[in-house]
Scaffold this motif. Structure first.
Motif, short mmCIF file in Angstrom:
data_model
loop_
_atom_site.label_atom_id
_atom_site.label_comp_id
_atom_site.label_asym_id
_atom_site.label_seq_id
_atom_site.Cartn_x
_atom_site.Cartn_y
_atom_site.Cartn_z
N VAL A 1 0.85 -1.19 0.00
CA VAL A 1 0.00 0.00 0.00
C VAL A 1 0.89 1.24 0.00
O VAL A 1 1.92 1.28 0.68
CB VAL A 1 -0.94 0.05 1.23
CG1 VAL A 1 -1.88 1.24 1.14
CG2 VAL A 1 -1.72 -1.24 1.37
N ASN B 1 0.29 5.77 -0.31
CA ASN B 1 -0.64 6.89 -0.40
C ASN B 1 -0.10 7.99 -1.30
O ASN B 1 1.10 8.15 -1.46
CB ASN B 1 -0.89 7.49 0.98
CG ASN B 1 -1.59 6.54 1.92
OD1 ASN B 1 -0.98 5.58 2.41
ND2 ASN B 1 -2.86 6.77 2.16
N THR C 1 -9.49 8.55 -3.68
CA THR C 1 -10.11 8.39 -2.36
C THR C 1 -10.70 9.66 -1.77
O THR C 1 -11.25 9.63 -0.67
CB THR C 1 -9.07 7.83 -1.37
OG1 THR C 1 -7.93 8.71 -1.32
CG2 THR C 1 -8.62 6.44 -1.79
N LEU D 1 -4.89 5.84 -3.35
CA LEU D 1 -4.23 4.68 -2.79
C LEU D 1 -3.69 3.83 -3.93
O LEU D 1 -4.40 3.55 -4.90
CB LEU D 1 -5.21 3.83 -1.97
CG LEU D 1 -5.52 4.26 -0.54
CD1 LEU D 1 -6.57 3.32 0.06
CD2 LEU D 1 -4.26 4.25 0.33
#
Length: 356
Positions: free
Chosen positions: A34, A36, A144, A157
């Motif tokens: 993951v 951001n 998001t 994301l």
């Protein structure tokens, strides 16, 4: 270089049993990557965490305006124990091309590759080794922002999940039946047909359902303007062997530039096999079938690699390809590409990248 934080799962799942058949895209590994993005801050907080649900606001823009991209590639375990990715540079290139088209911030190539290697290395034990299996890699990006309004998002994301898989089609390498769509349109030049984004695939579902009801595995799309030029199959690019020449539709802005497609074209040139990228009309295919010069049809894609086509249906015409079996070159392309992917054949093209 990314500084990847790692959180190891405390509840590892049971690995699939080697003798159980793997359905495509139904089992997922222990971890996911993951990262951001935030406007003004860029891509940050790269991490590997236990595979888990994603928490998003109901107003997250991905749900309302479809700003998302995804990719697909595979990892393989060679007989000597090496873990190999197949042409990840091409998937990264295509991912960033999609990003540019739908206004998602690009990910630097070296960061993308590092992320791929890191998550595959983390869950290396999940790579199946039975014939015809691999570890499918699904990188994707979603918008998001909790906002209802049409504009590029400010937050995203980037996630990579992994899935041990078997054959994409239940038929495996056995020939599939293809329905040629003459009512609905998948994409047009200038749209998002050459981008790998969910909107392309949801547009195909109506025809896919119709094709399945008639006993066909996939839909072959015609162009959206003249409705007579062949474009691609739902999950694959398409090739025809006509009177000794391999022919495939030319990339035109509405056809996805497949990595396996490019690999087949390169192999044709290396083998001295005539290959043409050009406009291909459905009438030409029908006439070639009538005259007996339609020698092979096969699809190419990451999921299936090579998928021989045994039958085409166009309007009321049922076109059986030769004897409906696996063609000579369909088999040769499959054996060569999978041989390189698995490290069994010499990689003269430097297509594989080792995960260390």
């Amino acid at each position: 270089m990314l500084d990847i934080r790692i959180e190891t799962t405390t509840t590892p799942k049971e690995l699939p049993k080697a003798d159980n058949p793997l359905k495509f895209g139904t089992i997922f590994t222990d971890h996911m990557f993951v990262m951001n993005y935030e406007t003004g801050k860029g891509w940050h907080d790269a991490r590997i965490v236990p595979y888990q649900p994603i928490s998003l606001e109901p107003s997250a823009m991905v749900f309302h305006y479809g700003q998302e991209m995804f990719e697909g590639l595979k990892a393989y375990k060679a007989e000597d124990g090496r873990v190999l990715l197949f042409r990840p540079d091409k998937n990264i290139e295509r991912a960033n091309k999609t990003n540019r088209r739908i206004c998602i911030p690009e990910i630097p190539d070296e960061d993308f590759l590092q992320a791929l290697k890191a998550i595959v290395k983390m869950d290396e034990a999940w790579i199946p080794t039975k014939q015809g299996t691999s570890l499918y890699i699904r990188p994707f990006i979603i918008a998001t922002d909790p906002f209802l309004g049409v504009r590029p998002a400010d937050t995203y994301l980037f996630i990579i999940i992994l899935s041990p898989v078997g054959a994409y089609y239940p038929e495996g390498l056995n020939p599939v039946k293809i329905w040629i769509e003459d009512e609905y349109v998948r994409a047009v030049k200038g749209g998002i047909g050459e981008a790998k984004t969910g909107g392309n695939y949801v547009a195909s579902l109506k025809s896919q359902v119709k094709a399945h009801e008639e006993g066909y595995s996939q839909v072959l799309w015609l162009d959206g303007v003249e409705r007579k030029y062949i474009e691609e199959v739902g999950a694959m690019n398409i090739f025809f062997k006509i009177n000794g020449t391999i022919v495939t539709p030319k990339l035109n802005g509405s056809i996805l530039p497949g990595v396996t497609r490019d690999s087949v074209i390169n192999l044709c040139k290396t083998w001295g096999l005539p290959v043409e990228e050009r406009r291909v009309s459905i009438d030409e295919i029908y006439e070639a079938h009538k005259s007996g010069t339609l020698e092979e049809v096969f699809g190419t894609g990451t999921a299936a690699v090579i998928s021989p086509v045994g039958q085409l249906r166009w309007e009321d015409h049922i076109m059986k390809v030769k004897d409906g079996g696996i063609g000579e070159y369909s088999q040769k392309f499959y054996d060569t590409i999978t041989g390189i992917q698995l490290g069994r054949l010499e990689d003269k093209f430097n297509w594989t990248v080792e995960v260390k």
